[in-house]
Design an enzyme around this catalytic site. Structure first.
Site, PDB file in Angstrom:
ATOM      1  N   GLY A 283      -1.933  -9.041  12.620  1.00  0.00           N
ATOM      2  CA  GLY A 283      -2.468  -7.699  12.864  1.00  0.00           C
ATOM      3  C   GLY A 283      -3.207  -7.087  11.702  1.00  0.00           C
TER       4      GLY A 283
ATOM      5  CB  CYS B  75       4.417  15.188  -9.064  1.00  0.00           C
ATOM      6  SG  CYS B  75       3.685  16.618  -9.877  1.00  0.00           S
TER       7      CYS B  75
ATOM      8  CB  CYS C  84       5.533  18.828  -7.850  1.00  0.00           C
ATOM      9  SG  CYS C  84       6.845  18.109  -8.850  1.00  0.00           S
TER      10      CYS C  84
ATOM     11  CG  HIS D 178      -2.042  -1.059   1.040  1.00  0.00           C
ATOM     12  ND1 HIS D 178      -2.832  -1.484   2.084  1.00  0.00           N
ATOM     13  CD2 HIS D 178      -2.461  -1.760  -0.046  1.00  0.00           C
ATOM     14  CE1 HIS D 178      -3.679  -2.412   1.637  1.00  0.00           C
ATOM     15  NE2 HIS D 178      -3.464  -2.599   0.361  1.00  0.00           N
TER      16      HIS D 178
ATOM     17  CB  ALA E 295       1.522  -8.566  16.656  1.00  0.00           C
TER      18      ALA E 295
ATOM     19  CB  SER F 225      -9.418  -5.992   9.828  1.00  0.00           C
ATOM     20  OG  SER F 225      -9.165  -5.215   8.678  1.00  0.00           O
TER      21      SER F 225
ATOM     22  CB  CYS G 232       5.912  15.824 -13.632  1.00  0.00           C
ATOM     23  SG  CYS G 232       6.672  15.877 -11.980  1.00  0.00           S
TER      24      CYS G 232
HETATM   25  P1  NAD Z   1      -7.256  -2.556  10.229  1.00  0.00           P
HETATM   26  O1  NAD Z   1      -7.276  -1.319  11.041  1.00  0.00           O
HETATM   27  O2  NAD Z   1      -8.384  -2.837   9.342  1.00  0.00           O
HETATM   28  O3  NAD Z   1      -7.141  -3.827  11.224  1.00  0.00           O
HETATM   29  C1  NAD Z   1      -6.223  -3.884  12.262  1.00  0.00           C
HETATM   30  C2  NAD Z   1      -6.251  -5.276  12.859  1.00  0.00           C
HETATM   31  O4  NAD Z   1      -5.243  -5.356  13.847  1.00  0.00           O
HETATM   32  C3  NAD Z   1      -7.578  -5.661  13.546  1.00  0.00           C
HETATM   33  O5  NAD Z   1      -7.956  -6.951  13.138  1.00  0.00           O
HETATM   34  C4  NAD Z   1      -7.222  -5.646  15.022  1.00  0.00           C
HETATM   35  O6  NAD Z   1      -7.956  -6.625  15.745  1.00  0.00           O
HETATM   36  C5  NAD Z   1      -5.762  -6.019  14.985  1.00  0.00           C
HETATM   37  N1  NAD Z   1      -4.959  -5.589  16.132  1.00  0.00           N
HETATM   38  C6  NAD Z   1      -5.158  -4.543  16.968  1.00  0.00           C
HETATM   39  N2  NAD Z   1      -4.163  -4.474  17.874  1.00  0.00           N
HETATM   40  C7  NAD Z   1      -3.324  -5.509  17.602  1.00  0.00           C
HETATM   41  C8  NAD Z   1      -2.124  -5.971  18.178  1.00  0.00           C
HETATM   42  N3  NAD Z   1      -1.571  -5.368  19.236  1.00  0.00           N
HETATM   43  N4  NAD Z   1      -1.533  -7.068  17.657  1.00  0.00           N
HETATM   44  C9  NAD Z   1      -2.079  -7.706  16.583  1.00  0.00           C
HETATM   45  N5  NAD Z   1      -3.217  -7.314  16.002  1.00  0.00           N
HETATM   46  C10 NAD Z   1      -3.837  -6.221  16.501  1.00  0.00           C
HETATM   47  O7  NAD Z   1      -5.878  -2.536   9.406  1.00  0.00           O
HETATM   48  P2  NAD Z   1      -5.407  -3.373   8.150  1.00  0.00           P
HETATM   49  O8  NAD Z   1      -5.932  -4.753   8.212  1.00  0.00           O
HETATM   50  O9  NAD Z   1      -3.953  -3.133   8.037  1.00  0.00           O
HETATM   51  O10 NAD Z   1      -6.097  -2.744   6.861  1.00  0.00           O
HETATM   52  C11 NAD Z   1      -6.470  -1.476   6.605  1.00  0.00           C
HETATM   53  C12 NAD Z   1      -5.533  -0.548   5.849  1.00  0.00           C
HETATM   54  O11 NAD Z   1      -5.092   0.369   6.783  1.00  0.00           O
HETATM   55  C13 NAD Z   1      -4.276  -1.028   5.242  1.00  0.00           C
HETATM   56  O12 NAD Z   1      -4.385  -0.762   3.915  1.00  0.00           O
HETATM   57  C14 NAD Z   1      -3.157  -0.143   5.748  1.00  0.00           C
HETATM   58  O13 NAD Z   1      -2.458   0.409   4.666  1.00  0.00           O
HETATM   59  C15 NAD Z   1      -3.839   0.938   6.451  1.00  0.00           C
HETATM   60  N6  NAD Z   1      -3.243   1.417   7.720  1.00  0.00           N
HETATM   61  C16 NAD Z   1      -1.900   1.415   7.931  1.00  0.00           C
HETATM   62  C17 NAD Z   1      -1.385   1.852   9.135  1.00  0.00           C
HETATM   63  C18 NAD Z   1       0.113   1.822   9.353  1.00  0.00           C
HETATM   64  O14 NAD Z   1       0.871   1.907   8.405  1.00  0.00           O
HETATM   65  N7  NAD Z   1       0.539   1.657  10.603  1.00  0.00           N
HETATM   66  C19 NAD Z   1      -2.248   2.309  10.146  1.00  0.00           C
HETATM   67  C20 NAD Z   1      -3.631   2.306   9.896  1.00  0.00           C
HETATM   68  C21 NAD Z   1      -4.106   1.839   8.682  1.00  0.00           C
END
Ligand code: NAD
Length: 241
Positions: free
Chosen positions: A189, A129, A150, A121, A233, A191, A132
């Site tokens: 970690g 940009c 940019c 992602h 986790a 969903s 460009c």
């Molecule tokens: P999500 O928010 O949909 O799900 C998070 C999951 O993590 C849930 O199932 C929750 O139960 C679980 N969780 C919560 N605490 C935890 C822990 N301590 N240990 C393990 N699991 C735990 O996020 P997702 O599934 O990554 O999908 C959604 C999108 O959100 C992705 O595309 C991502 O790019 C983006 N996102 C990224 C970040 C980041 O880079 N840190 C933060 C928020 C969202």
């Protein structure tokens, strides 16, 4: 304790297997970075689904950038946790047969020492940009001015994948190939609701991988699981090592 037995059998299965770890926002939760769907995931009461889209950016680039700037500030202050570090250590021990695929844009896997990270992602520390198409690193915190421009004069956007956008082609190919060849597939970690990324679990399972889920809460991917390790986790991956 109930957890010990699955941890032990999973640990043994990692011994010589081709391993893929597939991570989501939950692995960074213990570093203090809000997940999208958790209770602390709200920003000024906008839902991420309404902000992380091209439509939202076209309508109000400043609003979307304010949200990204807020997230960049949180991530900037955060440190990788024991879950990120454990995956970097597994990569060292399983050199040549380990692939890390992440949906996260925060860069914490890199900072924990993971060497080869497939970023499905994108990366919140890069900008692209809208004119460009030039892409470059940007680690300015806080960002100014908002929205950033940019050199060519057009608006810059975060180099991340928004809802409804295609995944970076090379990254998806690498992830797909690794999932299809995996013998053990760790789902950590996430969903498992955002597609196509979440589809990697089915691809791995149907190609014969055994699947382990690490998550405090149930997910739709649980039906494919050989192991379900309920809990944070950071704690579970540290114990796995
Ligand atoms: P999500 O928010 O949909 O799900 C998070 C999951 O993590 C849930 O199932 C929750 O139960 C679980 N969780 C919560 N605490 C935890 C822990 N301590 N240990 C393990 N699991 C735990 O996020 P997702 O599934 O990554 O999908 C959604 C999108 O959100 C992705 O595309 C991502 O790019 C983006 N996102 C990224 C970040 C980041 O880079 N840190 C933060 C928020 C969202």
């Amino acid at each position: 304790m109930l957890l010990e037995e699955p941890l032990e059998t999973l640990r043994k299965s990692l011994g010589t297997a081709r391993i893929v770890a597939f991570t989501g926002a939950g692995i960074s939760a213990e570093s203090g970075i809000p997940t999208f769907r958790g209770p602390n995931g709200l920003w000024k009461s906008y839902s991420p689904e309404k902000l992380a889209t091209l439509e939202a950016f076209s309508r109000d680039p400043r609003l979307v950038w304010e949200w990204y700037d807020w997230r960049r500030q949180i991530i900037h202050q955060a440190q990788p946790n024991s879950g990120h570090r454990a995956l970097a250590e597994i990569e060292r021990r399983a050199a040549g047969r380990f692939t890390l695929v992440t949906q996260n844009v925060d860069g914490l896997h890199d900072r924990a020492g993971s060497r080869s990270v497939v970023k499905l992602h994108g990366d919140i520390w890069r900008v692209r940009c809208t004119g460009c198409q030039a892409e470059e690193p940007n680690e300015q915190v806080p960002l100014a001015p908002l929205p950033p421009l940019c050199r060519c004069g057009a608006l810059l956007r975060p180099a991340v994948v928004w809802f409804g956008e295609a995944l970076p082609e090379g990254a998806w190919e690498r992830a797909h190939e690794a999932a299809a060849r995996a013998e053990v597939f760790l789902v950590i970690g996430t969903s498992a609701m955002v597609y196509p990324a979440a589809g990697l679990v089915q691809i791995a399972c149907h190609s014969g991988a055994r699947v382990a889920i690490v998550n405090p809460d149930p997910t739709p991917a649980d039906e494919f699981a050989d192991w379900i390790l309920r809990g944070p986790a950071g704690e579970i991956l540290a114990r796995l090592l």
